[in-house]
Design an enzyme around this catalytic site. Structure first.
Site, PDB file in Angstrom:
ATOM      1  N   ASN A 158      -5.926  -6.639   9.120  1.00 19.60           N
ATOM      2  CA  ASN A 158      -7.068  -7.342   8.550  1.00 19.60           C
ATOM      3  C   ASN A 158      -6.635  -8.037   7.263  1.00 19.60           C
ATOM      4  O   ASN A 158      -6.197  -7.368   6.342  1.00 19.60           O
ATOM      5  CB  ASN A 158      -8.199  -6.352   8.259  1.00 19.60           C
ATOM      6  CG  ASN A 158      -9.467  -7.057   7.817  1.00 19.60           C
ATOM      7  OD1 ASN A 158      -9.637  -8.241   8.098  1.00 19.60           O
ATOM      8  ND2 ASN A 158     -10.328  -6.362   7.113  1.00 19.60           N
ATOM      9  N   HIS A 218       0.857  -1.196   0.000  1.00 16.58           N
ATOM     10  CA  HIS A 218       0.000   0.000   0.000  1.00 16.58           C
ATOM     11  C   HIS A 218       0.887   1.238   0.000  1.00 16.58           C
ATOM     12  O   HIS A 218       1.622   1.467   0.953  1.00 16.58           O
ATOM     13  CB  HIS A 218      -0.915  -0.005   1.226  1.00 16.58           C
ATOM     14  CG  HIS A 218      -1.881  -1.155   1.228  1.00 16.58           C
ATOM     15  ND1 HIS A 218      -3.108  -1.079   0.612  1.00 16.58           N
ATOM     16  CD2 HIS A 218      -1.774  -2.420   1.715  1.00 16.58           C
ATOM     17  CE1 HIS A 218      -3.735  -2.251   0.757  1.00 16.58           C
ATOM     18  NE2 HIS A 218      -2.944  -3.077   1.413  1.00 16.58           N
ATOM     19  N   ASN A 260      -6.423   0.811  -3.154  1.00 18.56           N
ATOM     20  CA  ASN A 260      -7.364   1.418  -2.183  1.00 18.56           C
ATOM     21  C   ASN A 260      -6.853   2.771  -1.704  1.00 18.56           C
ATOM     22  O   ASN A 260      -6.726   3.035  -0.520  1.00 18.56           O
ATOM     23  CB  ASN A 260      -7.623   0.480  -1.003  1.00 18.56           C
ATOM     24  CG  ASN A 260      -6.376   0.180  -0.203  1.00 18.56           C
ATOM     25  OD1 ASN A 260      -5.267   0.250  -0.720  1.00 18.56           O
ATOM     26  ND2 ASN A 260      -6.538  -0.151   1.061  1.00 18.56           N
ATOM     27  N   ASP A 263       1.962  -7.071   2.458  1.00 17.95           N
ATOM     28  CA  ASP A 263       0.791  -6.244   2.774  1.00 17.95           C
ATOM     29  C   ASP A 263       1.240  -5.005   3.562  1.00 17.95           C
ATOM     30  O   ASP A 263       0.578  -4.594   4.523  1.00 17.95           O
ATOM     31  CB  ASP A 263      -0.263  -7.055   3.548  1.00 17.95           C
ATOM     32  CG  ASP A 263      -1.608  -6.342   3.628  1.00 17.95           C
ATOM     33  OD1 ASP A 263      -1.764  -5.261   3.016  1.00 17.95           O
ATOM     34  OD2 ASP A 263      -2.503  -6.859   4.311  1.00 17.95           O
ATOM     35  N   HIS A 294      -3.185 -12.530   1.311  1.00 18.93           N
ATOM     36  CA  HIS A 294      -2.990 -12.682   2.764  1.00 18.93           C
ATOM     37  C   HIS A 294      -3.877 -13.739   3.435  1.00 18.93           C
ATOM     38  O   HIS A 294      -4.761 -13.404   4.220  1.00 18.93           O
ATOM     39  CB  HIS A 294      -3.103 -11.348   3.477  1.00 18.93           C
ATOM     40  CG  HIS A 294      -4.243 -10.455   3.042  1.00 18.93           C
ATOM     41  ND1 HIS A 294      -5.530 -10.901   2.897  1.00 18.93           N
ATOM     42  CD2 HIS A 294      -4.262  -9.150   2.710  1.00 18.93           C
ATOM     43  CE1 HIS A 294      -6.301  -9.899   2.510  1.00 18.93           C
ATOM     44  NE2 HIS A 294      -5.549  -8.826   2.380  1.00 18.93           N
ATOM     45  N   ARG A 334      -0.365   4.418  -0.710  1.00 20.10           N
ATOM     46  CA  ARG A 334      -1.186   5.537  -0.202  1.00 20.10           C
ATOM     47  C   ARG A 334      -1.233   6.766  -1.097  1.00 20.10           C
ATOM     48  O   ARG A 334      -1.723   7.809  -0.676  1.00 20.10           O
ATOM     49  CB  ARG A 334      -0.703   5.970   1.193  1.00 20.10           C
ATOM     50  CG  ARG A 334      -0.573   4.852   2.211  1.00 20.10           C
ATOM     51  CD  ARG A 334      -1.880   4.168   2.497  1.00 20.10           C
ATOM     52  NE  ARG A 334      -1.805   3.298   3.672  1.00 20.10           N
ATOM     53  CZ  ARG A 334      -2.610   2.269   3.883  1.00 20.10           C
ATOM     54  NH1 ARG A 334      -3.545   1.953   3.000  1.00 20.10           N
ATOM     55  NH2 ARG A 334      -2.487   1.539   4.979  1.00 20.10           N
ATOM     56  N   HIS A 377      -9.260 -10.197  -1.644  1.00 20.75           N
ATOM     57  CA  HIS A 377      -9.208 -10.008  -0.192  1.00 20.75           C
ATOM     58  C   HIS A 377     -10.444 -10.736   0.320  1.00 20.75           C
ATOM     59  O   HIS A 377     -11.567 -10.290   0.093  1.00 20.75           O
ATOM     60  CB  HIS A 377      -9.253  -8.508   0.119  1.00 20.75           C
ATOM     61  CG  HIS A 377      -9.553  -8.180   1.553  1.00 20.75           C
ATOM     62  ND1 HIS A 377      -8.644  -7.542   2.357  1.00 20.75           N
ATOM     63  CD2 HIS A 377     -10.659  -8.390   2.324  1.00 20.75           C
ATOM     64  CE1 HIS A 377      -9.179  -7.369   3.570  1.00 20.75           C
ATOM     65  NE2 HIS A 377     -10.403  -7.877   3.570  1.00 20.75           N
ATOM     66  N   ASP A 400      -8.690  -4.926  -2.936  1.00 23.58           N
ATOM     67  CA  ASP A 400      -8.053  -5.196  -1.646  1.00 23.58           C
ATOM     68  C   ASP A 400      -8.438  -4.189  -0.568  1.00 23.58           C
ATOM     69  O   ASP A 400      -8.477  -2.988  -0.805  1.00 23.58           O
ATOM     70  CB  ASP A 400      -6.534  -5.210  -1.780  1.00 23.58           C
ATOM     71  CG  ASP A 400      -5.882  -5.541  -0.447  1.00 23.58           C
ATOM     72  OD1 ASP A 400      -6.350  -6.487   0.204  1.00 23.58           O
ATOM     73  OD2 ASP A 400      -4.933  -4.840  -0.049  1.00 23.58           O
TER      74      ASP A 400
HETATM   75 ZN   LIG Z   1      -6.358  -7.076   2.086  1.00 18.67          ZN
END
Ligand SMILES: [Zn+2]
Length: 429
Positions: A281, A65, A97, A308, A235, A67, A182, A155
């Site tokens: 998560n 990620h 995301n 992740d 994951h 961002r 996910h 995800d």
């Molecule tokens: Zn995820």
């Protein structure tokens, strides 16, 4: 043009080769020119004495990620890629995301454009399965593919509607893109913040049962079998979920899957002090899950190790109670030393497994050129000192975030040098 570099007497890690082979490695014009014992030092720009050190291909992380756009207080493409380099990772795949979510050709294009300008390693991006990751309408898959997206995923959330997922998988198959899931059943997860079990009852924290993930894994596999798409399960955290995938693989379903270092190393018992650095998560599960996932990694049920990497600000993680803090921990800078410290050094698995699952397989899933310590390969390399140590202090981190349970801890092993395309990207003294 990058200089010629000669590594002397390096211990070379390769997929499919249990023992490390000792040889010299000559880098010229961004590629590996030769690998052999006793190479001459004539006309070599730089000689690196590598006796006792491990030379491995740069790691490739399929789940990161970054961002950007929209949450650059946590991380951005530049800082995230520098964090990768700091951990010996020379290729990364960004999750969509962000804010806005990467759900159009334009956004895929703009992320790749920023990466081209700001990152010193190749940065790939995924595109959303559904518009705004809202799970209502399919995102424009054809356009994202032509803009350069390498995988589809929502995800952070599952695609709850099976009809929508089915159509997305049909498109994914048509456009030859893996679709990554996910896996979570929202009605079962509710507002859960940790694994449902003994510890959650004891602490009174709302919890996410293992079946939340397992039901969704089973459903997504059935849709993949029906559509013929390549499904990649992200994951995986539960032993039963892993067994569902093992059976599907045996049945010939095109499914691959990943496990993160933290789901191997940590479990729900670590949550006992309400430390939000153990909140992610899917959540940390049980010590038995740790053991069985590790066995699954060694047996080959897991194709890929991926971190992740999920950066958050100090404020978000530390100033909030366990239930309110965001999910996720960073991982790019800690993955290699922690896998070395906990598994390779004690002999649980070898360097060959690490190279197979953290270099070769993720590249294979995206159909990218392979990188290895062999002649003609691109010189994406990591020189790792098994006698060194790494302290994950704030000063050490190049990520904007340091939300990791390993903060301020010292582990065995150190990434001494990283090369990308033959250029020295990192050198630690
Ligand atoms: Zn995820």
């Amino acid at each position: 043009m990058s200089a010629t570099i000669l590594f002397k007497n390096a211990s070379i890690a390769s997929a499919g080769q249990k023992e490390l082979a000792v040889a010299d490695v000559l880098i010229e014009k961004g590629r590996i020119k030769s690998v052999a014992p006793g190479l001459g030092e004539d006309k070599v720009g730089r000689v690196v004495e590598a006796a006792g050190k491990v030379l491995l291909p740069g790691l490739f992380d399929l789940h990161v990620h970054l961002r950007e756009p929209g949450q650059t207080g946590k991380e951005d493409i530049s800082s995230g890629s520098e964090a990768a380099i700091n951990g010996g990772v020379t290729g990364i795949v960004a999750m969509p995301n962000t804010s806005p979510a990467i759900d159009s050709a334009g956004l895929v294009h703009s992320v790749l454009d920023i990466a081209q300008r700001k990152a010193r390693i190749p940065v790939y991006t995924t595109g959303c399965i559904t518009k705004e990751r809202a799970g209502k309408e399919m995102a424009p898959i054809a356009g994202m593919k032509s803009a350069g997206a390498v995988m589809l995923t929502d995800d952070g959330s599952p695609v709850c509607n099976p009809q929508l997922l089915r159509h997305a998988m049909e498109y994914a198959r048509e456009f030859d893109l893996p679709l990554a899931s996910h896996c979570e059943t929202m009605e079962l997860s509710g507002h859960g913040a940790m694994n449902e079990g003994r510890v959650s009852y004891q602490l009174g924290i709302p919890a996410i049962p293992a079946i939340s993930e397992e039901i969704c894994i089973a459903r997504d596999i059935q849709i993949a079998e029906y559509t013929g798409a390549h499904l990649h399960i992200q994951h995986v955290t539960t032993a039963r979920g892993m067994e569902i995938i093992r059976r599907a693989k045996n049945d010939g379903v095109h499914v691959t899957c990943e496990v993160s270092p933290h789901h191997l190393i940590f479990n729900e018992e670590h949550v006992i002090d309400y430390d939000t650095h153990f909140k992610m998560n899917p959540p940390l599960r049980t010590p038995e899950d740790n053991e069985r996932l590790l066995a699954g990694l060694i047996e080959g049920v897991f194709d890929v190790i991926a971190t992740d990497h999920a950066p958050h600000t100090d404020f978000e993680k530390r100033q909030q109670d366990f239930a309110s803090a965001p999910f996720g921990i960073t991982g790019l800078e800690t993955a290699l030393p922690s896998l070395f410290h906990y598994y390779i050094k004690p002999g649980v698995f070898g360097w060959d497994l690490l190279v197979e699952r953290y270099v070769a397989q993720p590249r294979n899933i995206l159909q990218l050129e392979q990188v290895a310590v062999t002649e003609t390969s691109v010189a994406d390399l990591v020189l790792f000192d098994p006698e060194g140590t790494t302290t994950f202090s704030r000063e050490f981190m190049r990520s904007k975030a340091c939300n990791t349970p390993l903060l301020d801890q010292t582990l065995d092993g150190s990434v001494d040098m990283v090369l990308g395309g033959g250029d020295i990207l990192l050198e630690r003294d």
